[in-house]
Design a protein around this motif. Structure first.
Motif, PDB file in Angstrom:
ATOM      1  N   ARG A  28     -22.020   5.340 -35.927  1.00 21.99           N
ATOM      2  CA  ARG A  28     -22.840   6.519 -35.586  1.00 21.99           C
ATOM      3  C   ARG A  28     -23.439   7.130 -36.842  1.00 21.99           C
ATOM      4  O   ARG A  28     -24.626   7.469 -36.871  1.00 21.99           O
ATOM      5  CB  ARG A  28     -21.990   7.544 -34.851  1.00 21.99           C
ATOM      6  CG  ARG A  28     -21.697   7.166 -33.437  1.00 21.99           C
ATOM      7  CD  ARG A  28     -21.027   8.311 -32.678  1.00 21.99           C
ATOM      8  NE  ARG A  28     -20.482   7.810 -31.449  1.00 21.99           N
ATOM      9  CZ  ARG A  28     -19.190   7.804 -31.138  1.00 21.99           C
ATOM     10  NH1 ARG A  28     -18.310   8.311 -31.966  1.00 21.99           N
ATOM     11  NH2 ARG A  28     -18.779   7.321 -29.990  1.00 21.99           N
ATOM     12  N   ALA A  29     -22.620   7.278 -37.892  1.00 23.61           N
ATOM     13  CA  ALA A  29     -23.105   7.860 -39.141  1.00 23.61           C
ATOM     14  C   ALA A  29     -24.194   6.992 -39.755  1.00 23.61           C
ATOM     15  O   ALA A  29     -25.210   7.508 -40.249  1.00 23.61           O
ATOM     16  CB  ALA A  29     -21.944   8.025 -40.120  1.00 23.61           C
ATOM     17  N   ARG A  30     -23.993   5.686 -39.704  1.00 28.92           N
ATOM     18  CA  ARG A  30     -24.971   4.745 -40.250  1.00 28.92           C
ATOM     19  C   ARG A  30     -26.303   4.859 -39.519  1.00 28.92           C
ATOM     20  O   ARG A  30     -27.369   4.851 -40.138  1.00 28.92           O
ATOM     21  CB  ARG A  30     -24.402   3.336 -40.110  1.00 28.92           C
ATOM     22  CG  ARG A  30     -25.158   2.242 -40.749  1.00 28.92           C
ATOM     23  CD  ARG A  30     -24.306   0.987 -40.675  1.00 28.92           C
ATOM     24  NE  ARG A  30     -25.052  -0.202 -40.954  1.00 28.92           N
ATOM     25  CZ  ARG A  30     -24.522  -1.416 -40.943  1.00 28.92           C
ATOM     26  NH1 ARG A  30     -23.249  -1.588 -40.675  1.00 28.92           N
ATOM     27  NH2 ARG A  30     -25.255  -2.466 -41.204  1.00 28.92           N
ATOM     28  N   LEU A  31     -26.251   4.997 -38.205  1.00 27.78           N
ATOM     29  CA  LEU A  31     -27.475   5.115 -37.420  1.00 27.78           C
ATOM     30  C   LEU A  31     -28.165   6.449 -37.650  1.00 27.78           C
ATOM     31  O   LEU A  31     -29.402   6.517 -37.684  1.00 27.78           O
ATOM     32  CB  LEU A  31     -27.170   4.902 -35.937  1.00 27.78           C
ATOM     33  CG  LEU A  31     -26.726   3.489 -35.558  1.00 27.78           C
ATOM     34  CD1 LEU A  31     -26.320   3.440 -34.096  1.00 27.78           C
ATOM     35  CD2 LEU A  31     -27.818   2.473 -35.854  1.00 27.78           C
ATOM     36  N   VAL A  32     -27.390   7.504 -37.811  1.00 27.38           N
ATOM     37  CA  VAL A  32     -27.976   8.820 -38.086  1.00 27.38           C
ATOM     38  C   VAL A  32     -28.661   8.806 -39.447  1.00 27.38           C
ATOM     39  O   VAL A  32     -29.772   9.332 -39.600  1.00 27.38           O
ATOM     40  CB  VAL A  32     -26.891   9.930 -38.023  1.00 27.38           C
ATOM     41  CG1 VAL A  32     -27.401  11.231 -38.599  1.00 27.38           C
ATOM     42  CG2 VAL A  32     -26.436  10.124 -36.583  1.00 27.38           C
ATOM     43  N   GLU A  33     -27.998   8.209 -40.447  1.00 26.38           N
ATOM     44  CA  GLU A  33     -28.588   8.130 -41.783  1.00 26.38           C
ATOM     45  C   GLU A  33     -29.908   7.374 -41.778  1.00 26.38           C
ATOM     46  O   GLU A  33     -30.842   7.727 -42.489  1.00 26.38           O
ATOM     47  CB  GLU A  33     -27.630   7.444 -42.760  1.00 26.38           C
ATOM     48  CG  GLU A  33     -26.472   8.290 -43.178  1.00 26.38           C
ATOM     49  CD  GLU A  33     -25.499   7.530 -44.066  1.00 26.38           C
ATOM     50  OE1 GLU A  33     -25.666   6.308 -44.260  1.00 26.38           O
ATOM     51  OE2 GLU A  33     -24.560   8.174 -44.551  1.00 26.38           O
ATOM     52  N   SER A  34     -29.971   6.329 -40.989  1.00 25.20           N
ATOM     53  CA  SER A  34     -31.196   5.535 -40.939  1.00 25.20           C
ATOM     54  C   SER A  34     -32.167   6.027 -39.865  1.00 25.20           C
ATOM     55  O   SER A  34     -33.202   5.402 -39.643  1.00 25.20           O
ATOM     56  CB  SER A  34     -30.872   4.060 -40.724  1.00 25.20           C
ATOM     57  OG  SER A  34     -30.144   3.885 -39.547  1.00 25.20           O
ATOM     58  N   ARG A  35     -31.797   7.111 -39.206  1.00 22.43           N
ATOM     59  CA  ARG A  35     -32.644   7.760 -38.193  1.00 22.43           C
ATOM     60  C   ARG A  35     -33.046   6.806 -37.062  1.00 22.43           C
ATOM     61  O   ARG A  35     -34.197   6.743 -36.648  1.00 22.43           O
ATOM     62  CB  ARG A  35     -33.866   8.371 -38.838  1.00 22.43           C
ATOM     63  CG  ARG A  35     -33.496   9.452 -39.815  1.00 22.43           C
ATOM     64  CD  ARG A  35     -34.664  10.034 -40.475  1.00 22.43           C
ATOM     65  NE  ARG A  35     -34.173  10.994 -41.475  1.00 22.43           N
ATOM     66  CZ  ARG A  35     -34.924  11.732 -42.195  1.00 22.43           C
ATOM     67  NH1 ARG A  35     -36.224  11.668 -42.087  1.00 22.43           N
ATOM     68  NH2 ARG A  35     -34.400  12.566 -43.067  1.00 22.43           N
ATOM     69  N   VAL A  36     -32.058   6.066 -36.592  1.00 25.95           N
ATOM     70  CA  VAL A  36     -32.281   5.145 -35.478  1.00 25.95           C
ATOM     71  C   VAL A  36     -31.666   5.766 -34.227  1.00 25.95           C
ATOM     72  O   VAL A  36     -30.541   6.250 -34.249  1.00 25.95           O
ATOM     73  CB  VAL A  36     -31.626   3.770 -35.771  1.00 25.95           C
ATOM     74  CG1 VAL A  36     -31.727   2.868 -34.567  1.00 25.95           C
ATOM     75  CG2 VAL A  36     -32.257   3.137 -36.987  1.00 25.95           C
ATOM     76  N   ASP A  37     -32.410   5.737 -33.133  1.00 27.94           N
ATOM     77  CA  ASP A  37     -31.905   6.245 -31.866  1.00 27.94           C
ATOM     78  C   ASP A  37     -31.010   5.185 -31.226  1.00 27.94           C
ATOM     79  O   ASP A  37     -31.415   4.031 -31.058  1.00 27.94           O
ATOM     80  CB  ASP A  37     -33.067   6.599 -30.945  1.00 27.94           C
ATOM     81  CG  ASP A  37     -32.615   7.238 -29.652  1.00 27.94           C
ATOM     82  OD1 ASP A  37     -31.463   7.709 -29.579  1.00 27.94           O
ATOM     83  OD2 ASP A  37     -33.434   7.256 -28.704  1.00 27.94           O
TER      84      ASP A  37
END
Length: 83
Positions: free
Chosen positions: A33-42
């Motif tokens: 989740r953190a990785r996706l938030v950092e990369s701004r991926v939904d």
């Protein structure tokens, strides 16, 4: 060394193994989740396969960290400095 850790885990009682893998999965999910938030991926735009690949990658990283921490703890126990 990774195989050694996995062999030790496989020798544990089933209940302990299941608990270990459950905690490992939870940590991997949090990191994903953190990785996706950092990369701004939904998350909703990713397929289940893509998510599973990312989660598996995070699980591998965690096992690698456990391996490294175990080695450092062993060196500390023996009084050997890493530096």
């Amino acid at each position: 060394m990774k195989e050694n850790i996995l062999n030790v885990i496989k020798k544990l009682p089933k209940r302990s193994r299941d608990k270990f893998y459950e905690k490992l999965r939870e940590k991997a999910l949090i990191r994903t989740r953190a990785r996706l938030v950092e990369s701004r991926v939904d998350i909703n735009t990713l397929s289940d396969e893509d998510l599973e690949i990312i989660i598996a990658d995070e699980e591998d990283k965690l096992i690698g960290e456990y391996k490294t921490k175990g080695l450092l703890a062993l060196l500390a126990l023996l009084g050997i400095s890493w530096i």
